[in-house]
Write a protein that holds these residues in place. Structure first.
Motif, mmCIF file in Angstrom:
data_model
loop_
_atom_site.group_PDB
_atom_site.id
_atom_site.type_symbol
_atom_site.label_atom_id
_atom_site.label_comp_id
_atom_site.label_asym_id
_atom_site.label_seq_id
_atom_site.Cartn_x
_atom_site.Cartn_y
_atom_site.Cartn_z
ATOM 1 N N ASN A 154 15.718 -1.024 0.519
ATOM 2 C CA ASN A 154 15.409 0.394 0.518
ATOM 3 C C ASN A 154 15.069 0.791 -0.900
ATOM 4 O O ASN A 154 15.942 1.028 -1.723
ATOM 5 N N ARG A 155 13.792 0.830 -1.166
ATOM 6 C CA ARG A 155 13.394 1.064 -2.557
ATOM 7 C C ARG A 155 12.583 2.338 -2.652
ATOM 8 O O ARG A 155 11.820 2.674 -1.751
ATOM 9 N N LYS A 156 12.745 3.034 -3.760
ATOM 10 C CA LYS A 156 11.972 4.251 -3.967
ATOM 11 C C LYS A 156 10.503 3.869 -4.126
ATOM 12 O O LYS A 156 10.173 2.930 -4.837
ATOM 13 N N PRO A 157 9.602 4.574 -3.432
ATOM 14 C CA PRO A 157 8.195 4.254 -3.606
ATOM 15 C C PRO A 157 7.780 4.442 -5.066
ATOM 16 O O PRO A 157 8.246 5.368 -5.726
ATOM 17 N N ASP A 158 6.935 3.570 -5.519
ATOM 18 C CA ASP A 158 6.500 3.625 -6.911
ATOM 19 C C ASP A 158 5.249 4.498 -6.988
ATOM 20 O O ASP A 158 4.138 4.028 -6.789
ATOM 21 N N TYR A 159 5.471 5.792 -7.259
ATOM 22 C CA TYR A 159 4.354 6.753 -7.185
ATOM 23 C C TYR A 159 3.266 6.454 -8.198
ATOM 24 O O TYR A 159 2.084 6.544 -7.898
ATOM 25 N N LEU A 160 3.674 6.076 -9.404
ATOM 26 C CA LEU A 160 2.687 5.850 -10.456
ATOM 27 C C LEU A 160 1.726 4.710 -10.053
ATOM 28 O O LEU A 160 0.508 4.837 -10.128
ATOM 29 N N THR A 161 2.315 3.599 -9.577
ATOM 30 C CA THR A 161 1.494 2.455 -9.156
ATOM 31 C C THR A 161 0.497 2.883 -8.087
ATOM 32 O O THR A 161 -0.690 2.561 -8.156
ATOM 33 N N HIS A 162 1.016 3.663 -7.113
ATOM 34 C CA HIS A 162 0.130 4.074 -6.028
ATOM 35 C C HIS A 162 -0.955 5.004 -6.519
ATOM 36 O O HIS A 162 -2.093 4.936 -6.048
ATOM 37 N N ALA A 163 -0.615 5.843 -7.481
ATOM 38 C CA ALA A 163 -1.616 6.758 -8.026
ATOM 39 C C ALA A 163 -2.734 5.964 -8.697
ATOM 40 O O ALA A 163 -3.923 6.237 -8.493
ATOM 41 N N VAL A 164 -2.345 4.964 -9.476
ATOM 42 C CA VAL A 164 -3.354 4.156 -10.169
ATOM 43 C C VAL A 164 -4.229 3.429 -9.153
ATOM 44 O O VAL A 164 -5.459 3.389 -9.257
ATOM 45 N N LEU A 165 -3.573 2.872 -8.133
ATOM 46 C CA LEU A 165 -4.319 2.163 -7.095
ATOM 47 C C LEU A 165 -5.293 3.100 -6.399
ATOM 48 O O LEU A 165 -6.464 2.762 -6.180
ATOM 49 N N ALA A 166 -4.801 4.316 -6.048
ATOM 50 C CA ALA A 166 -5.649 5.271 -5.339
ATOM 51 C C ALA A 166 -6.841 5.635 -6.209
ATOM 52 O O ALA A 166 -7.978 5.712 -5.729
#
Lengths: 358, 276
Positions: free
Chosen positions: B2-14
């Motif tokens: 159960n891990r907190k989503p990594d928002y920064l990584t996803h933002a960069v990917l998006a």
């Protein structure tokens, strides 16, 4: 039904003389094991017979026919490689059938031969598998199957068991021997493993620096090694060597370490005081006999027996290994006696064996 | 886990996805709208279904001054296929010779191939044109692809692949009686299958994107590739039919994408189960 004869075989790569002079003849159905340390030329010898290399001098005759200059495929020889060398994209069946297809055998004949070999090797259920789906032992069997279906005059084995784990190696060793006897195909088997050499061969060729050091039956090689190299190479742990000189008009040797040992098998020829090397195997030393004092360095219990590593107390004395049944006495120095009837006598200058009367 | 989503990584990917996908999406959306709207700068991000028939029209009839798109696609496909297969054939043969045979000047041959890596196509384009002209291959389909099939890169790649084939396998084949051509066909090529597939994809896309050479060698409009056709459709004057250009561009994208998708499956499978 084939004999193999090598005459004056030499091989040189650039400035390196890899094989100096090999004369050898194999009788029909014989299994000859070539053994030696790496770099002794044993693999080169095998490759010369296979036709993968051309000799610098000498001839190879198979069944009386000179095949020295023939292409490998025209020699009627099959080879089992160390890394199996199976075709990765072929099924087990195709791996075995490939050489036969090239030779233009009929489909039915190929099927029959492969089925027979597969049954013999217990590969019947695996014929549709690819090599990567097989274990090491199964791959090795396929490699043997590929050699067997060819029905060659001569089998060559290039360290076929060295990639297998210890247990499988023992099992495959026996299997190879059984198969070879059953098929009666003349074979050359190269290995660096002296246990394989002792158990597999009808005869043994020990090679050293491109020369044959000794050619004899395994027990002869073990009991009467031709020189100190063979003596140290065959037998585990290796034979102990002690410096000595000839004394009592050739009837005994005096160890540099002190005691004099009388030869039980007759006197040796040679001047008084001639430099000798005495060889004695670790299992032929008796603990408790006060002939020699040995400083103990290390004790290795192997379960049924124990190895004692030590050395004579004199400065610069060579290491000694003693094999005793059961447990070893726990002390820093032990008394050790030499069983004179198992003594090997070598000329220290030449390293050659000195037989009684010679 | 159960891990907190990594928002920064996803933002960069998006951001990356948008950066790559947006231009393509704009072309796709624009291809369904009116050219006038595009020229005015009123390009909507939502495709209009009413514009879809344009694709059929462009495909079968083409626009002013250009061949029908199907024809250009066919020329491009044939050219890319010939270039990819030609390059693979030639480089397999030359790498095979360099790796498995001992002949005089072998090293020299290898190094001469290697050195040509340093010459870009543009440097030798004039002499190449002259040679093609002497062969009478200007304005022919053969002229389009033949000069492009020599490849030092592919030769080097195959050399590496072949060098990795174990010596014992080569020797086993020799003992089995396989001659050089048989060994090539039965062992070397199947064993290198995954590499051939991967290289085919790269070379097909390379061939598809050729511009300078087809422009020089073929002036006959019936030999126009899709890339040439696209450039021709963008006239110098302002009456370019942008919607048609965009529709053509979308169709020009499809064959290479199809090749990548189809072959990728094949060579990824080959790579994962492959074992030398």
């Amino acid at each position: 039904m084939a004999t193999l004869e090598l005459n004056g075989l030499r091989k040189r790569f650039g400035d390196t003389q890899v094989l100096r002079q090999i004369d050898l003849s194999l009788t029909d159905g014989e299994m000859l094991v070539i053994v030696g340390a790496s770099g002794c030329g044993k693999s080169t010898l095998l490759r010369l017979v296979a036709g993968l290399e051309t000799p610098t001098a000498g001839t190879v005759r198979l069944d009386g026919r000179d095949i020295t200059q023939l292409d490998p495929s025209a020699r009627d020889i099959a080879m089992v490689f160390q890394n199996y060398a199976l075709y990765p994209h072929f099924s087990v069946f195709d791996n075995m059938a490939y050489g036969l297809r090239i030779r233009g055998l009929s489909k039915a004949a190929i099927q029959a031969r492969v089925d027979a070999a597969a049954a013999m090797l217990g590969l019947g259920d695996l014929l549709t598998r690819k090599p990567r789906q097989l274990s090491g032992g199964q791959r090795q069997r396929v490699a043997m199957g590929r050699a067997i279906v060819r029905e060659p005059k001569l089998f060559l084995f290039d360290e076929p068991l060295s990639n297998l784990d210890a247990k499988l190696r023992v099992q495959m060793r026996a299997e190879i021997r059984r198969l070879q006897r059953r098929l009666g195909i003349t074979s050359l088997y190269v290995t660096h493993d002296q246990v394989e050499a002792m158990t597999l061969g009808d005869r043994l060729l020990v090679m050293h620096e491109g020369r044959p050091a000794q050619l004899a039956t395994p027990m002869e090689v073990f009991e009467q090694p031709a020189d100190t190299y063979v003596a140290s190479f065959i037998g585990a742990p290796a034979m102990n060597f002690l410096p000595a000189i000839l004394t009592e008009h050739g009837a005994a040797a005096r160890l540099d370490a002190g005691p004099t040992i009388r030869f039980t098998d007759g006197p040796r020829a040679g001047p008084e005081g001639m430099a000798l090397t005495l060889g004695i195997r670790p299992e032929h030393l008796t603990v408790g006999d006060p002939q020699l004092r040995v400083q103990v360095d290390l004790i290795e219990p192997l379960g049924s027996e124990t190895l004692i590593h030590g050395h004579l107390p004199t400065a610069g004395a060579p290491p000694m290994v003693i094999k005793v049944a059961g447990r070893a006495p726990a002390s820093e120095a032990i008394a050790v006696g030499i069983q004179a009837e198992h003594l090997h006598v070598f000329n220290r200058e030449t390293g050659m064996r000195k037989a009684p009367g010679a | 886990m159960n891990r907190k989503p990594d928002y920064l990584t996803h933002a960069v990917l998006a951001l990356g996805v948008v950066l790559f996908a947006l231009p393509v999406w704009l072309v796709l959306a624009g291809s369904t709208q009116e050219s006038e709207a595009i020229t005015r700068g009123d390009l909507s991000l939502i495709p209009h279904l009413s514009g879809l028939p344009r694709y059929w029209q462009v495909l079968t009839e083409g626009t002013r001054g250009a061949e029908p798109v199907w024809h250009m696609l066919a020329i491009s496909s044939a050219m890319a296929l010939c270039i990819a297969l030609g390059k693979i054939t030639i480089s397999i043969l030359s790498a095979y010779a360099v790796v498995f045979f001992r002949f005089p000047l072998r090293k020299l041959a290898f190094w001469s191939i290697f050195v040509t890596l340093m010459l870009p196509v543009e440097v030798r384009i004039i002499p190449t044109y002259s040679v093609m002209a002497q062969f009478g291959l200007i304005n022919t389909f053969t002229g389009l692809w033949v000069p492009l099939i020599a490849s030092a890169t592919a030769t080097l790649l195959f050399r590496q692949v072949f060098v990795a084939i174990p010596d014992e396998l080569v020797e086993a084949a020799r003992m089995d009686g396989a001659g050089p051509l048989r060994f090539l066909r039965d062992i070397v090529i199947p064993v290198s299958g995954a590499n051939i597939a991967a290289l085919f994809v790269i070379l097909f896309v390379y061939g598809w994107n050729q511009y300078l050479w087809p422009l020089l060698v073929a002036t006959d409009p019936s030999l126009d590739t899709i890339v040439i056709g696209l450039v021709k459709m963008i006239g110098i004057d302002s009456d370019t039919d942008w919607a048609a250009v965009m529709a053509t561009a979308v169709m020009a994208l499809l064959p290479p994408v199809a090749v990548v998708v189809l072959m990728q499956r094949w060579f990824v499978a080959g790579l994962t189960e492959g074992e030398k």
